[in-house]
Design a protein around this motif. Structure first.
Motif, mmCIF file in Angstrom:
data_model
loop_
_atom_site.group_PDB
_atom_site.id
_atom_site.type_symbol
_atom_site.label_atom_id
_atom_site.label_comp_id
_atom_site.label_asym_id
_atom_site.label_seq_id
_atom_site.Cartn_x
_atom_site.Cartn_y
_atom_site.Cartn_z
ATOM 1 N N THR A 110 -6.779 4.018 -4.930
ATOM 2 C CA THR A 110 -6.475 4.850 -6.084
ATOM 3 C C THR A 110 -5.898 6.189 -5.645
ATOM 4 N N ALA A 111 -4.695 6.478 -6.131
ATOM 5 C CA ALA A 111 -4.062 7.781 -5.912
ATOM 6 C C ALA A 111 -4.587 8.735 -6.987
ATOM 7 N N GLU A 112 -4.360 10.003 -6.797
ATOM 8 C CA GLU A 112 -4.859 10.967 -7.775
ATOM 9 C C GLU A 112 -4.084 10.924 -9.085
ATOM 10 N N ARG A 113 -2.789 10.526 -9.026
ATOM 11 C CA ARG A 113 -1.965 10.483 -10.229
ATOM 12 C C ARG A 113 -1.195 9.172 -10.277
ATOM 13 N N GLU A 114 -0.406 8.991 -11.326
ATOM 14 C CA GLU A 114 0.379 7.769 -11.536
ATOM 15 C C GLU A 114 1.116 7.360 -10.259
ATOM 16 N N ALA A 115 1.012 6.081 -9.916
ATOM 17 C CA ALA A 115 1.636 5.563 -8.694
ATOM 18 C C ALA A 115 2.934 4.834 -9.020
ATOM 19 N N ALA A 116 3.828 4.827 -8.057
ATOM 20 C CA ALA A 116 5.100 4.103 -8.168
ATOM 21 C C ALA A 116 4.892 2.654 -7.724
ATOM 22 N N ALA A 117 5.945 1.859 -7.816
ATOM 23 C CA ALA A 117 5.875 0.481 -7.323
ATOM 24 C C ALA A 117 5.644 0.499 -5.821
ATOM 25 N N PRO A 118 4.834 -0.414 -5.305
ATOM 26 C CA PRO A 118 4.596 -0.443 -3.858
ATOM 27 C C PRO A 118 5.813 -0.957 -3.098
ATOM 28 N N ALA A 119 5.934 -0.513 -1.878
ATOM 29 C CA ALA A 119 6.972 -1.019 -0.972
ATOM 30 C C ALA A 119 6.258 -1.605 0.237
ATOM 31 N N LEU A 120 6.765 -2.712 0.739
ATOM 32 C CA LEU A 120 6.131 -3.407 1.847
ATOM 33 C C LEU A 120 7.112 -3.508 3.008
ATOM 34 N N ALA A 121 6.736 -2.929 4.139
ATOM 35 C CA ALA A 121 7.582 -2.983 5.332
ATOM 36 C C ALA A 121 7.353 -4.295 6.073
ATOM 37 N N GLU A 122 8.280 -4.649 6.921
ATOM 38 C CA GLU A 122 8.177 -5.896 7.667
ATOM 39 C C GLU A 122 6.993 -5.916 8.621
ATOM 40 N N ASP A 123 6.504 -4.738 9.037
ATOM 41 C CA ASP A 123 5.336 -4.693 9.919
ATOM 42 C C ASP A 123 4.028 -4.787 9.147
ATOM 43 N N GLY A 124 4.105 -4.931 7.818
ATOM 44 C CA GLY A 124 2.912 -5.072 7.001
ATOM 45 C C GLY A 124 2.398 -3.780 6.393
ATOM 46 N N THR A 125 3.016 -2.653 6.680
ATOM 47 C CA THR A 125 2.583 -1.388 6.098
ATOM 48 C C THR A 125 3.022 -1.319 4.638
ATOM 49 N N LEU A 126 2.092 -0.945 3.775
ATOM 50 C CA LEU A 126 2.394 -0.718 2.366
ATOM 51 C C LEU A 126 2.655 0.762 2.167
ATOM 52 N N TYR A 127 3.691 1.079 1.416
ATOM 53 C CA TYR A 127 3.987 2.464 1.080
ATOM 54 C C TYR A 127 3.855 2.624 -0.418
ATOM 55 N N LEU A 128 3.223 3.708 -0.814
ATOM 56 C CA LEU A 128 2.975 3.955 -2.225
ATOM 57 C C LEU A 128 3.247 5.418 -2.524
#
Length: 181
Positions: A110-128
């Motif tokens: 849970t982020a403190e405020r509204e989150a954007a769509a997640p992005a997934l890198a090829e190494d498995g890292t999720l960016y939000l």
């Protein structure tokens, strides 16, 4: 919205539901959802995934039948992401959900405020990204993106799946969708 394109060329578009069009623009099927839906993606085994304003994440098979839905509570109005191990990542309001192939919510962030769509890198890292001006990086253990034709919004990390077909409403495929709306 942005369409997702299956391995066989089927085009999946959103609206108040998910609609499948043949590569020539004929309506193949339509799965109605009583709320506006997010842009679809294609997960493992060709499963179409899209969230809706009613707080549900829908999983539809390639023939247009609902497999199931997962209640997330808040509106799911951003595209999900499909990982290599079958995990689906979806955002509802300020919460990122990791949903495993058996429909269990594995974890949430849970982020403190509204989150954007997640992005997934090829190494498995999720960016939000979030309205709190923070970009979160979450290390994943799912092996990167699903090996499906359209595992993330706009197809791949380079966004090679940009789709601007709605700019030409003279196209018969879009007349069909407009006629059914």
């Amino acid at each position: 919205g942005t369409a997702a394109i299956g391995a066989d060329g089927t085009i999946y578009v959103n609206g108040y539901g998910i609609h499948a069009l043949s590569p020539t623009g004929l309506l193949l099927w339509s799965y109605s959802i009583p709320e506006k839906t997010a842009d679809p993606i294609i997960g493992e085994h060709g499963i179409i995934v899209a969230g809706a304003q009613n707080g549900r994440l829908y999983l539809i098979d390639p023939e247009g039948k609902k497999i199931r839905h997962i209640q997330l509570g808040s509106p799911v109005n951003k595209p999900a992401v499909a990982a290599h191990d079958g995990t689906i990542y979806a955002v509802a309001a300020n919460t990122l959900y990791a949903i495993n192939p058996s429909d269990d919510i594995q974890w949430t962030f849970t982020a403190e405020r509204e989150a954007a769509a997640p992005a997934l890198a090829e190494d498995g890292t999720l960016y939000l990204g979030s309205a709190d001006w923070i970009r979160y990086a979450i290390r994943g253990t799912h092996g990167g993106m699903a090996e499906s034709p359209w595992p993330i919004h706009l197809h791949d990390p380079a966004h090679t799946g940009r789709f601007n077909g709605l700019g030409n409403l003279e196209n018969p495929a879009f007349w069909t969708i407009r006629a059914r709306a």
